[in-house]
Design a protein around this motif. Structure first.
Motif, PDB file in Angstrom:
ATOM      1  N   LYS A  12       0.663  -1.103   0.144  1.00 21.53           N
ATOM      2  CA  LYS A  12       0.087   0.049  -0.316  1.00 21.53           C
ATOM      3  C   LYS A  12       1.040   0.966  -0.196  1.00 21.53           C
ATOM      4  O   LYS A  12       0.488   1.751  -0.926  1.00 21.53           O
ATOM      5  CB  LYS A  12      -0.743   0.031   1.331  1.00 21.53           C
ATOM      6  CG  LYS A  12      -1.674   1.425   1.466  1.00 21.53           C
ATOM      7  CD  LYS A  12      -2.423   1.021   2.092  1.00 21.53           C
ATOM      8  CE  LYS A  12      -3.548   2.341   2.542  1.00 21.53           C
ATOM      9  NZ  LYS A  12      -4.585   2.971   1.618  1.00 21.53           N
ATOM     10  N   PRO A  17       0.064  -2.214  -6.588  1.00 22.56           N
ATOM     11  CA  PRO A  17      -2.269  -2.625  -6.377  1.00 22.56           C
ATOM     12  C   PRO A  17      -1.726  -4.463  -6.157  1.00 22.56           C
ATOM     13  O   PRO A  17      -0.415  -4.991  -6.020  1.00 22.56           O
ATOM     14  CB  PRO A  17      -2.897  -3.158  -7.819  1.00 22.56           C
ATOM     15  CG  PRO A  17      -1.641  -2.110  -8.803  1.00 22.56           C
ATOM     16  CD  PRO A  17      -0.062  -2.178  -7.729  1.00 22.56           C
ATOM     17  N   ILE A  18      -2.878  -4.949  -5.220  1.00 24.56           N
ATOM     18  CA  ILE A  18      -2.693  -6.197  -4.389  1.00 24.56           C
ATOM     19  C   ILE A  18      -4.388  -6.655  -5.211  1.00 24.56           C
ATOM     20  O   ILE A  18      -5.362  -6.116  -5.861  1.00 24.56           O
ATOM     21  CB  ILE A  18      -3.310  -6.208  -2.994  1.00 24.56           C
ATOM     22  CG1 ILE A  18      -2.372  -5.290  -2.133  1.00 24.56           C
ATOM     23  CG2 ILE A  18      -3.317  -7.216  -2.287  1.00 24.56           C
ATOM     24  CD1 ILE A  18      -2.359  -4.692  -0.726  1.00 24.56           C
ATOM     25  N   THR A  19      -3.276  -8.389  -5.391  1.00 16.26           N
ATOM     26  CA  THR A  19      -4.351  -9.010  -6.560  1.00 16.26           C
ATOM     27  C   THR A  19      -4.867 -10.387  -5.617  1.00 16.26           C
ATOM     28  O   THR A  19      -4.180 -10.992  -4.766  1.00 16.26           O
ATOM     29  CB  THR A  19      -3.696  -9.470  -7.637  1.00 16.26           C
ATOM     30  OG1 THR A  19      -2.179 -10.442  -7.483  1.00 16.26           O
ATOM     31  CG2 THR A  19      -3.127  -8.770  -8.533  1.00 16.26           C
ATOM     32  N   ASP A  38      -1.540 -12.868  -5.027  1.00 16.65           N
ATOM     33  CA  ASP A  38      -1.802 -11.959  -3.290  1.00 16.65           C
ATOM     34  C   ASP A  38      -2.081 -12.774  -2.440  1.00 16.65           C
ATOM     35  O   ASP A  38      -1.351 -13.381  -1.858  1.00 16.65           O
ATOM     36  CB  ASP A  38      -1.352 -10.536  -3.458  1.00 16.65           C
ATOM     37  CG  ASP A  38      -0.568 -10.201  -4.830  1.00 16.65           C
ATOM     38  OD1 ASP A  38       0.980 -10.289  -4.409  1.00 16.65           O
ATOM     39  OD2 ASP A  38      -1.029  -8.730  -4.735  1.00 16.65           O
ATOM     40  N   ILE A 201      -9.047  -3.377  -0.093  1.00 20.20           N
ATOM     41  CA  ILE A 201      -9.591  -4.057  -1.799  1.00 20.20           C
ATOM     42  C   ILE A 201     -11.055  -4.243  -2.578  1.00 20.20           C
ATOM     43  O   ILE A 201     -11.844  -4.554  -0.861  1.00 20.20           O
ATOM     44  CB  ILE A 201      -9.592  -6.046  -0.744  1.00 20.20           C
ATOM     45  CG1 ILE A 201      -8.436  -6.249  -0.336  1.00 20.20           C
ATOM     46  CG2 ILE A 201      -9.476  -6.671  -2.222  1.00 20.20           C
ATOM     47  CD1 ILE A 201      -6.893  -5.851  -0.976  1.00 20.20           C
ATOM     48  N   ASP A 210      -6.581  -0.119  -2.768  1.00 21.44           N
ATOM     49  CA  ASP A 210      -5.058  -0.584  -3.123  1.00 21.44           C
ATOM     50  C   ASP A 210      -4.846  -1.526  -3.571  1.00 21.44           C
ATOM     51  O   ASP A 210      -4.274  -2.356  -3.631  1.00 21.44           O
ATOM     52  CB  ASP A 210      -4.774  -0.792  -1.662  1.00 21.44           C
ATOM     53  CG  ASP A 210      -4.544   0.843  -0.663  1.00 21.44           C
ATOM     54  OD1 ASP A 210      -4.221   1.744  -1.590  1.00 21.44           O
ATOM     55  OD2 ASP A 210      -5.103   1.101   0.107  1.00 21.44           O
ATOM     56  N   GLY A 211      -6.267  -2.694  -3.665  1.00 20.98           N
ATOM     57  CA  GLY A 211      -6.265  -3.863  -4.316  1.00 20.98           C
ATOM     58  C   GLY A 211      -7.491  -4.472  -4.940  1.00 20.98           C
ATOM     59  O   GLY A 211      -8.800  -2.885  -5.222  1.00 20.98           O
TER      60      GLY A 211
END
Length: 258
Positions: A12, A17-19, A38, A201, A210-211
């Motif tokens: 973050k 980016p978070i997957t 992730d 998310i 952030d994701g």
């Protein structure tokens, strides 16, 4: 590299980016883990996608333990998060401790997710995090409240938006490591994301989170009717249908086995 909750916070800060995708068995978990997801979420959506229920409400803790353990056996890198089913954590903090404890001990997953962000839920989160159980929050459209909220977008009125914003603040203060924002206006999601120090998310909450998370059956085109914010990257339902029809035809005409 094995993904940890601490790594998510670093991502973050780095704006990386978070997957996130859902998984409900060993085979899918292994494939998704190997491609570099992730987070693998053993979501209670499996009640509908894998077990055929109309909502997530009928899902039992025993069924969730069964599926979460299978997913964890297939995941070597991703952080595996397991939903706590309806009425397995809302009755009391002691019930939440026992449920979350069983999930971590019996499945090997690294964290749990629960829905809601009012003061009672936030206090439950505080209790869990204080004894070392990592918790992911979930606000906005919360499917376990389907009979009260329906599946409509949440946070459209100023009052709803303020409530959801305050829930996000409650959950961060309670110690969550991330929060799912489901089906809320993009502007509200962006405001929450910019305010929180923990990752958000999104699912139907715009690009500023952030994701992002998708239900894997939606991603693969297995769902007959997808939610408006989902995207099918392949029509696997059509491909499976065609393959099965070809198999039936080959057997009937004695082309298989050759």
């Amino acid at each position: 590299m094995v993904v940890t909750t601490a790594q998510l916070l670093k991502w973050k800060q780095q704006q990386r980016p978070i997957t996130v995708l859902t998984a409900w068995d060993y085979a899918f978990a292994q494939i998704l883990d190997e491609v570099g997801l992730d987070i693998l979420l053993v979501g209670d959506s499996l009640a509908m996608t894998a077990l055929g229920h109309e909502t997530t409400l009928p899902l039992s803790l025993e069924a969730m333990l069964h599926h979460a353990a299978a997913v964890k056996r297939g995941a070597k890198r991703a952080l595996v998060v397991c939903d706590l089913p309806f009425l397995t954590y809302q009755e009391s903090e002691q019930q939440a401790i026992q449920t979350a404890g069983r999930v971590l001990k019996e499945t090997g997953v690294q964290a749990v997710k629960l829905e809601g962000g009012n003061r009672a839920i936030a206090q439950t989160v505080t209790t869990l995090t204080r004894i070392g159980i990592p918790v992911m929050g979930h606000i906005g459209l919360t499917p376990q409240s389907v009979h009260r909220l329906g599946y409509r977008q949440q946070g459209k009125t100023p009052e709803e938006a303020e409530r959801i914003y305050q829930e996000a603040m409650n959950l961060e203060e309670a110690g969550v490591f991330a929060i799912v924002l489901e089906h809320i206006p993009n502007e509200l999601a962006a405001k929450i994301t910019s305010t929180l120090s923990v990752p958000t998310i999104g699912i139907g909450a715009g690009k500023q989170c952030d994701g992002q998370v998708l239900v894997t059956s939606d991603l693969l085109g297995l769902t007959p009717k997808q939610p408006p914010f989902a995207k099918a990257y392949i029509n696997l339902r059509e491909m499976i249908t065609e393959a099965a029809e070809n198999y039936i035809d080959d057997v009937k005409h004695q082309h298989f086995p050759s």
